[in-house]
Write a protein that holds these residues in place. Sequence first.
Motif, PDB file in Angstrom:
ATOM      1  N   UNK A   1      32.790  37.719  53.854  1.00  0.00           N
ATOM      2  CA  UNK A   1      33.765  36.786  53.273  1.00  0.00           C
ATOM      3  C   UNK A   1      34.229  37.143  51.855  1.00  0.00           C
ATOM      4  N   UNK A   2      33.653  38.216  51.260  1.00  0.00           N
ATOM      5  CA  UNK A   2      34.035  38.530  49.874  1.00  0.00           C
ATOM      6  C   UNK A   2      35.548  38.690  49.724  1.00  0.00           C
ATOM      7  N   UNK A   3      36.159  39.361  50.718  1.00  0.00           N
ATOM      8  CA  UNK A   3      37.589  39.656  50.612  1.00  0.00           C
ATOM      9  C   UNK A   3      38.428  38.386  50.514  1.00  0.00           C
ATOM     10  N   UNK A   4      37.930  37.283  51.078  1.00  0.00           N
ATOM     11  CA  UNK A   4      38.688  36.032  51.045  1.00  0.00           C
ATOM     12  C   UNK A   4      38.687  35.364  49.680  1.00  0.00           C
ATOM     13  N   UNK A   5      37.832  35.832  48.755  1.00  0.00           N
ATOM     14  CA  UNK A   5      37.707  35.136  47.467  1.00  0.00           C
ATOM     15  C   UNK A   5      38.966  35.274  46.601  1.00  0.00           C
ATOM     16  N   UNK A   6      39.679  36.389  46.748  1.00  0.00           N
ATOM     17  CA  UNK A   6      40.922  36.537  45.971  1.00  0.00           C
ATOM     18  C   UNK A   6      41.932  35.476  46.417  1.00  0.00           C
ATOM     19  N   UNK A   7      41.957  35.258  47.702  1.00  0.00           N
ATOM     20  CA  UNK A   7      42.855  34.238  48.275  1.00  0.00           C
ATOM     21  C   UNK A   7      42.485  32.842  47.753  1.00  0.00           C
ATOM     22  N   UNK A   8      41.175  32.571  47.655  1.00  0.00           N
ATOM     23  CA  UNK A   8      40.701  31.282  47.153  1.00  0.00           C
ATOM     24  C   UNK A   8      41.220  31.074  45.724  1.00  0.00           C
ATOM     25  N   UNK A   9      41.068  32.112  44.894  1.00  0.00           N
ATOM     26  CA  UNK A   9      41.505  31.999  43.496  1.00  0.00           C
ATOM     27  C   UNK A   9      43.011  31.801  43.418  1.00  0.00           C
ATOM     28  N   UNK A  10      43.734  32.511  44.262  1.00  0.00           N
ATOM     29  CA  UNK A  10      45.200  32.415  44.254  1.00  0.00           C
ATOM     30  C   UNK A  10      45.633  31.004  44.647  1.00  0.00           C
ATOM     31  N   UNK A  11      45.039  30.486  45.726  1.00  0.00           N
ATOM     32  CA  UNK A  11      45.421  29.140  46.195  1.00  0.00           C
ATOM     33  C   UNK A  11      45.104  28.088  45.152  1.00  0.00           C
ATOM     34  N   UNK A  12      44.063  28.328  44.337  1.00  0.00           N
ATOM     35  CA  UNK A  12      43.696  27.354  43.305  1.00  0.00           C
ATOM     36  C   UNK A  12      44.547  27.536  42.042  1.00  0.00           C
ATOM     37  N   UNK A  13      45.504  28.456  42.081  1.00  0.00           N
ATOM     38  CA  UNK A  13      46.419  28.618  40.945  1.00  0.00           C
ATOM     39  C   UNK A  13      45.986  29.668  39.936  1.00  0.00           C
ATOM     40  N   UNK A  14      44.993  30.461  40.281  1.00  0.00           N
ATOM     41  CA  UNK A  14      44.535  31.500  39.348  1.00  0.00           C
ATOM     42  C   UNK A  14      45.514  32.665  39.235  1.00  0.00           C
TER      43      UNK A  14
END
Length: 245
Positions: free
Chosen positions: A197-210
């Motif tokens: 799941x590491x690869x999904x963490x960039x997506x998490x940050x992006x969706x949260x506005x990072x």
Amino acid sequence: MTSQLNSLADVVAAKLRAARRAAALTGAGVSAESGLATFRSGPRALWRDHRPEDLATPQAFARDPRLVWEWYRERLQRAAGVEPNPGHYALAAMAQRVARFTVVTQNVDGLHERAGSPDVIELHGNVRRARCVRCDARVPAPLEGALPPTCACGAMLRPDIVWFGEALPEGVFEKAYEAVASADVLIVAGTSAVVHPAAGLAEVAKSAGGFIVEVNPEETPATGLCDVCVRAPSGTFLPLVVERI
Ligand code: NAD
């Protein structure tokens, strides 16, 4: 090239200066300049004709624990024989300048901690540790001696590594998720962004506005998410950012 890198470093440094919280998601590429081979790139990607994907699995360990241990012992010896590089040190320095800075790493080499990063989440374990398959005790991985090594309880020890097909240790992904979801800036450095799941963490940050910064000489599946893409080695670019924060 240099002036382009300098202007990108200006942009990233300005974002970090304004950040209340920031994080880095790192992979094997960050340790390449220390002399450690990455998983998928480079002529050294194979080990004794085995693909890493065929050794880093519970099935491989069940089939031939000694072979798997030999591979990890070699990786442990290599990791112990190299030093953190300017990319690791730059990430450690960022933690001194940004209120909260977390390094979430897929690497198992321990180089972020050796460089002085105070808050490191190791998603995939660490080659310096072994774990008992029966009592779960964690002990330093032996650098020498017969393989596979045994625990004080008499059972076999295994590398304390998360292998392909295994779940991350309890609570680790949740901590990483929280760190990236609350990051105003996420630096994604040296990862091919294909191991989940590491690869999904960039997506998490992006969706949260990072604000997402990729540092990688090559494009990856995460490239499309990035606000800034830096096509340079992390050991070259990250120190330029630190100088400017
Ligand atoms: P990967 O090998 O799949 O990808 C490495 C990435 O780094 C590539 O995209 C490459 O273009 C990039 N890269 C190469 N040199 C770079 C540099 N100097 N600066 C910035 N980027 C550079 O590695 P991954 O994405 O980490 O995923 C594979 C798995 O490999 C992880 O699960 C990890 O646990 C494991 N692994 C760890 C180590 C280590 O601890 N050092 C080494 C090999 C593999």
